[in-house]
Design an enzyme around this catalytic site. Structure first.
Site, PDB file in Angstrom:
ATOM      1  N   GLY A 230      41.143  57.368  39.469  1.00  9.68           N
ATOM      2  CA  GLY A 230      41.698  57.339  40.626  1.00  9.68           C
ATOM      3  C   GLY A 230      43.266  57.692  40.305  1.00  9.68           C
ATOM      4  O   GLY A 230      43.569  57.977  39.422  1.00  9.68           O
ATOM      5  N   TYR A 232      45.588  55.705  40.583  1.00 11.16           N
ATOM      6  CA  TYR A 232      46.165  54.803  39.459  1.00 11.16           C
ATOM      7  C   TYR A 232      46.068  55.272  37.903  1.00 11.16           C
ATOM      8  O   TYR A 232      46.652  54.575  37.246  1.00 11.16           O
ATOM      9  CB  TYR A 232      45.305  53.328  39.489  1.00 11.16           C
ATOM     10  CG  TYR A 232      43.883  53.484  39.249  1.00 11.16           C
ATOM     11  CD1 TYR A 232      43.341  53.289  37.797  1.00 11.16           C
ATOM     12  CD2 TYR A 232      43.023  53.692  40.411  1.00 11.16           C
ATOM     13  CE1 TYR A 232      42.283  53.332  37.826  1.00 11.16           C
ATOM     14  CE2 TYR A 232      41.671  53.751  39.822  1.00 11.16           C
ATOM     15  CZ  TYR A 232      41.354  53.425  38.718  1.00 11.16           C
ATOM     16  OH  TYR A 232      39.860  53.610  38.401  1.00 11.16           O
ATOM     17  N   GLU A 234      42.809  55.534  34.941  1.00 12.68           N
ATOM     18  CA  GLU A 234      41.542  55.510  34.456  1.00 12.68           C
ATOM     19  C   GLU A 234      41.183  54.107  34.061  1.00 12.68           C
ATOM     20  O   GLU A 234      42.240  53.370  33.626  1.00 12.68           O
ATOM     21  CB  GLU A 234      41.228  56.578  33.239  1.00 12.68           C
ATOM     22  CG  GLU A 234      41.516  57.729  33.729  1.00 12.68           C
ATOM     23  CD  GLU A 234      41.218  58.775  32.400  1.00 12.68           C
ATOM     24  OE1 GLU A 234      41.112  58.487  31.283  1.00 12.68           O
ATOM     25  OE2 GLU A 234      41.191  60.109  32.783  1.00 12.68           O
ATOM     26  N   VAL A 235      39.981  53.954  33.824  1.00 11.31           N
ATOM     27  CA  VAL A 235      39.500  52.432  33.706  1.00 11.31           C
ATOM     28  C   VAL A 235      38.530  52.937  32.752  1.00 11.31           C
ATOM     29  O   VAL A 235      37.361  53.773  32.932  1.00 11.31           O
ATOM     30  CB  VAL A 235      39.086  51.703  34.552  1.00 11.31           C
ATOM     31  CG1 VAL A 235      38.493  50.156  33.973  1.00 11.31           C
ATOM     32  CG2 VAL A 235      40.258  51.121  35.485  1.00 11.31           C
ATOM     33  N   ASP A 349      48.105  43.291  47.057  1.00  8.36           N
ATOM     34  CA  ASP A 349      46.931  44.440  47.031  1.00  8.36           C
ATOM     35  C   ASP A 349      45.572  44.040  47.107  1.00  8.36           C
ATOM     36  O   ASP A 349      44.876  44.521  46.176  1.00  8.36           O
ATOM     37  CB  ASP A 349      47.508  45.520  45.813  1.00  8.36           C
ATOM     38  CG  ASP A 349      46.849  47.097  46.277  1.00  8.36           C
ATOM     39  OD1 ASP A 349      46.489  47.005  47.578  1.00  8.36           O
ATOM     40  OD2 ASP A 349      46.787  47.764  45.418  1.00  8.36           O
TER      41      ASP A 349
HETATM   42  C1  C9U Z   1      38.846  50.707  39.075  1.00 12.46           C
HETATM   43  C2  C9U Z   1      38.807  49.354  39.134  1.00 12.46           C
HETATM   44  N1  C9U Z   1      39.011  48.537  38.195  1.00 12.46           N
HETATM   45  C3  C9U Z   1      37.983  47.950  37.580  1.00 12.46           C
HETATM   46  C4  C9U Z   1      38.375  47.282  36.314  1.00 12.46           C
HETATM   47  C5  C9U Z   1      39.984  47.403  36.456  1.00 12.46           C
HETATM   48  N2  C9U Z   1      40.223  48.127  37.529  1.00 12.46           N
HETATM   49  C6  C9U Z   1      40.729  46.904  35.491  1.00 12.46           C
HETATM   50  C7  C9U Z   1      41.965  46.401  36.114  1.00 12.46           C
HETATM   51  N3  C9U Z   1      42.818  45.946  35.244  1.00 12.46           N
HETATM   52  C8  C9U Z   1      42.783  46.173  34.024  1.00 12.46           C
HETATM   53  C9  C9U Z   1      41.613  46.873  33.324  1.00 12.46           C
HETATM   54  C10 C9U Z   1      40.639  47.261  34.130  1.00 12.46           C
HETATM   55  C11 C9U Z   1      37.638  46.519  35.346  1.00 12.46           C
HETATM   56  N4  C9U Z   1      36.237  47.047  35.409  1.00 12.46           N
HETATM   57  C12 C9U Z   1      35.384  46.262  34.674  1.00 12.46           C
HETATM   58  N5  C9U Z   1      34.186  46.920  34.405  1.00 12.46           N
HETATM   59  C13 C9U Z   1      33.362  47.843  35.104  1.00 12.46           C
HETATM   60  C14 C9U Z   1      32.324  48.043  34.909  1.00 12.46           C
HETATM   61  C15 C9U Z   1      31.478  49.119  35.607  1.00 12.46           C
HETATM   62  C16 C9U Z   1      32.050  49.944  36.261  1.00 12.46           C
HETATM   63  C17 C9U Z   1      33.500  49.712  36.603  1.00 12.46           C
HETATM   64  C18 C9U Z   1      34.245  48.655  36.141  1.00 12.46           C
HETATM   65  N6  C9U Z   1      31.440  50.932  36.822  1.00 12.46           N
HETATM   66  C19 C9U Z   1      31.821  51.594  37.963  1.00 12.46           C
HETATM   67  C20 C9U Z   1      30.655  52.372  38.820  1.00 12.46           C
HETATM   68  N7  C9U Z   1      29.841  53.091  38.161  1.00 12.46           N
HETATM   69  C21 C9U Z   1      29.121  52.230  37.237  1.00 12.46           C
HETATM   70  C22 C9U Z   1      30.207  51.418  36.187  1.00 12.46           C
HETATM   71  N8  C9U Z   1      35.773  45.256  34.074  1.00 12.46           N
HETATM   72  C23 C9U Z   1      37.096  44.804  33.896  1.00 12.46           C
HETATM   73  C24 C9U Z   1      38.229  45.594  34.822  1.00 12.46           C
END
Ligand code: C9U
Length: 526
Positions: A230, A232, A234-235, A349
C-alpha cells in the site's frame, strides 16, 4: 579619362615599392604593408583549423614564396600592383574539402574559448559531483543519526552503532535465500525470539532487543511472501531461524512513521498481549537508497480487515475481538509510573487494517507510526516529527473540522475511542449472532463516501450532516449485538468529552456475558 583600381595599381607598380594587402593581425590593424619584393597570400593549417594569411615577404619570414603547395600550407606571391595579393587564393593539396576562412579573429578566438570552456566545464562538473556527494552523505548521515536516536535511546543497549554496517546488509535477500551473517559481531546463537525478547524485557530496555541484536536479527531474516502492499510500503512474511516474523518495509514517503514507531517501541516498554509484538527495527542501505524495516510477530490470520472480509463471526468471537481491542487501547492510553512504567500513548490511526487477528482469535493493535505520548508530571504532549495525519474515514468530527486541541492529550484519546466505535460497528455487521441475518463486510461510511474519501467529503458527512454508521434494528433481537450497538454509539458521540473512555468500554465489555464461557477458556490457552 576614368581609370579603374587595377589600372591605378599597375601604374603604381612601376614607381614605388609594392604595397601589399596584409591581414590585420600581422600588420597591427593597418591592413597593408610595404614589401621590398613580394606580396603573399597563404593558407596555413593550424592545430585549431585553417587560417588565411596575407602580407609582405621578407628574407626572414617563416613563409617563403617558392615553397610548393602541400597538405598543410599553400602560398601564392605577387608584386605586379599594389594590393595584388588581395584576391589571390592559394589552395592546399587535397584541400578541396577544406573550408577557406579569412576570419582571423574567429580562428584566434577558438583556442582561447576552448582553453576557457574546457576548464570551466570541468569545474562545473566537479562542483556538481561534490554537491551530489554532499547531499547523499548528508541524507544518510541524517537518517543514521535519527535512527541511532530512535533505536539506541532505549536503555540496555550494548554499545554504540559501528561506523560500518554489521554483517553484509546487501546479503539480506528476497525469496528465501540465506543472508550472510558471517561478519556479525553479535551472534544470536540458538536462542529463540522468545529467549531474546524475554531477556531484553527483563533488562529494562524499551520493548525491543538491544540495538546491535536488532541489527543482527534483521539481517538474518529471509523474506518469504509479500502479504500486503500500500501507500505505507510493503508487509512481508519472513522467517528468522525458523520462526515466522512480519516485516514492514516502509515506503520512503512514510519514513517518518518508521522513525516514530521505532522510537516508541525502543523507548517505551510496550509488551502487551493486545499490542503487536515488536522484534526489531533496522535501516538497511542498498546502493543509493535506504530501506526501513520494522519487524514484529507474525499473525497468520492477517489484519482484522482481511479477516472480516473473508469470515463472519459468532457472538463470542465478536466479543473477544472487541474486548481485546479495548484492552489494547486501555494499555496504550494509561500511564504507568515506576521503572517498568510507560507514558500514556494515543494511537491516532486506529482502524481494522491496523489491528491483527491472533491465532487464539484475540486481536492486537499495530502501527504506532502516528502515536503521541504524554507524561502527567510534565503535562507534555510529544507528537514526534511525523507530519502525516490519520485515515480520513476514521477521523473524529473534531479532527475533521480542525477543532482538536493538539496540546490536550485527553482529546487525542477521545478521537481514538471514536475510531474504536467504528471498528466495533465493522465487527458487529459480520456477526450473525442469534438474528439469522448477516451482511457483507463494508468499511464505515461506505454508503456516504467514495473509496479514499477526501477530508472535505468526510467533514460534510460527519460534521455537517452528523451522519454515523447505521445501527440496524434487527440487532436489538440479540442480547450481545444490542449491547454492542449501544456501546459503539457511546463511542462516536459528537462531543469528545461525552464519549466513553477506553477503560469504561473495556469494563462494559467485560460485563457482557459470553455465550460459551468454556470456548473462551480454551481460546485463552492458545
Ligand atoms: C498491512 C497491514 N499490516 C499487517 C501487518 C502489518 N501491517 C505490520 C505492521 N507493523 C509491522 C509489521 C507488520 C502484519 N501482518 C501479519 N500477518 C499477515 C498475514 C497474512 C496476511 C496479511 C498479514 N494476508 C493478507 C491478505 N491475503 C492473505 C495474507 N502479521 C503481523 C503484522
Amino acid at each position: 579619362m576614368e581609370i579603374n583600381l587595377w589600372q591605378e595599381r599597375a601604374l603604381n607598380a612601376t614607381t614605388e615599392p609594392v604595397k601589399c594587402f596584409c591581414d590585420p593581425k600581422t600588420c597591427d590593424n593597418i591592413g597593408w604593408c610595404l614589401a621590398a619584393e613580394q606580396c603573399y597570400s597563404a593558407v596555413v593549417v593550424e592545430s585549431y583549423g585553417l587560417v588565411a594569411r596575407a602580407g609582405c615577404i621578407s628574407v626572414d619570414s617563416p613563409l617563403q614564396c617558392n615553397t610548393p603547395a602541400s597538405h598543410n600550407h599553400a602560398i601564392l606571391c605577387c608584386n605586379t600592383v599594389n594590393l595584388c595579393n588581395e584576391f589571390l587564393e592559394p589552395e592546399l593539396i587535397g584541400g578541396n574539402d577544406i573550408h577557406f576562412t579569412n576570419d582571423d579573429n574567429q580562428s584566434n578566438l577558438t583556442p582561447i574559448m576552448m582553453s576557457i570552456a574546457i576548464p570551466a566545464a570541468t569545474c562545473v562538473l566537479v562542483a556538481l559531483l561534490l554537491y551530489l556527494l554532499f547531499r547523499f552523505y548528508k541524507r544518510h548521515a541524517w537518517k543514521a543519526h535519527k535512527y541511532e536516536k530512535a533505536v539506541s535511546s532505549g536503555a540496555g543497549d550494548t554499545g554504540t552503532p559501528p561506523e560500518k554496517p554489521l554483517g553484509n546488509p546487501l546479503a539480506v535477500q528476497y525469496g528465501g535465500h540465506q543472508a550472510d551473517t558471517s561478519l556479525s559481531p553479535v551472534t544470536a546463537g540458538d536462542s529463540t525470539l522468545q529467549d531474546l525478547l524475554g531477556h531484553s524485557y527483563s533488562s529494562g530496555s524499551g520493548s525491543g532487543l538491544p540495538f546491535l541484536v536488532q541489527r543482527t536479527v534483521s539481517r538474518q531474516i529471509n523474506l518469504i511472501d509479500r502479504v500486503g502492499t500500500g501507500r505505507y510500503g510493503e508487509v512481508w512474511k519472513g522467517s528468522w531461524q525458523g520462526e515466522m516474523v512480519a516485516v514492514k518495509i516502509f515506503s520512503s514517503r512514510d519514513e517518518q512513521s518508521w522513525f516514530r514507531e521505532t522510537e516508541i517501541y525502543n523507548t517505551v516498554l510496550l509488551r502487551h498481549e493486545n499490542i503487536l509484538g515488536f522484534v526489531a527495527s533496522d535501516m538497511i542501505s542498498r546502493n543509493s537508497w535506504t530501506q526501513m524495516w520494522l519487524i514484529t510477530h507474525y499473525h497468520e490470520n492477517g489484519s482484522l480487515y482481511d479477516f472480516l472480509n473473508t469470515n463472519t463471526v459468532n457472538r463470542d468471537v465478536m466479543l473477544r475481538f472487541a474486548q481485546s481491542i479495548a484492552n489494547g487501547l486501555v494499555h496504550l492510553h494509561v500511564e504507568i509510573t515506576g521503572t517498568q512504567g510507560k507514558p500514556a500513548i494515543a494511537h491516532r490511526d486506529l482502524k481494522t487494517r491496523n489491528i491483527l487477528v491472533k491465532r487464539n482469535l484475540s486481536c492486537c493493535i499495530g502501527d504506532l507510526g502516528l502515536a503521541v505520548t504524554h507524561r502527567r508530571d510534565t503535562n507534555h504532549v510529544d507528537r514526534g516529527q511525523n507530519t502525516k495525519v490519520g485515515t480520513k474515514r476514521y477521523m473524529a468530527p473534531e479532527i475533521l473540522d480542525d477543532r482538536l486541541n493538539v496540546d490536550s492529550f485527553e482529546e487525542f484519546k477521545q478521537a481514538d475511542v471514536y475510531a474504536m466505535g467504528l471498528v466495533f460497528w465493522e465487527i458487529a455487521r459480520r456477526c450473525q449472532c442469534s438474528t439469522g441475518r448477516v451482511v457483507e463486510y463494508q468499511p464505515p461510511f461506505f454508503d456516504q463516501v467514495q473509496s479514499d474519501p477526501s477530508f472535505e467529503e468526510m467533514r460534510k458527512v460527519v460534521c455537517v450532516s452528523k451522519v454515523r454508521p447505521h445501527v440496524p434494528h434487527y440487532w436489538t433481537n440479540d442480547r450481545v449485538l444490542s449491547q454492542m450497538g449501544r456501546l459503539m454509539t457511546e463511542c462516536w458521540h459528537e462531543s469528545g468529552s461525552a464519549r466513553l473512555t477506553s477503560l469504561r468500554v473495556k469494563k462494559s465489555l467485560q460485563q457482557i456475558e459470553p455465550v460459551c464461557p468454556e470456548v473462551k477458556l480454551k481460546l485463552d490457552l492458545i
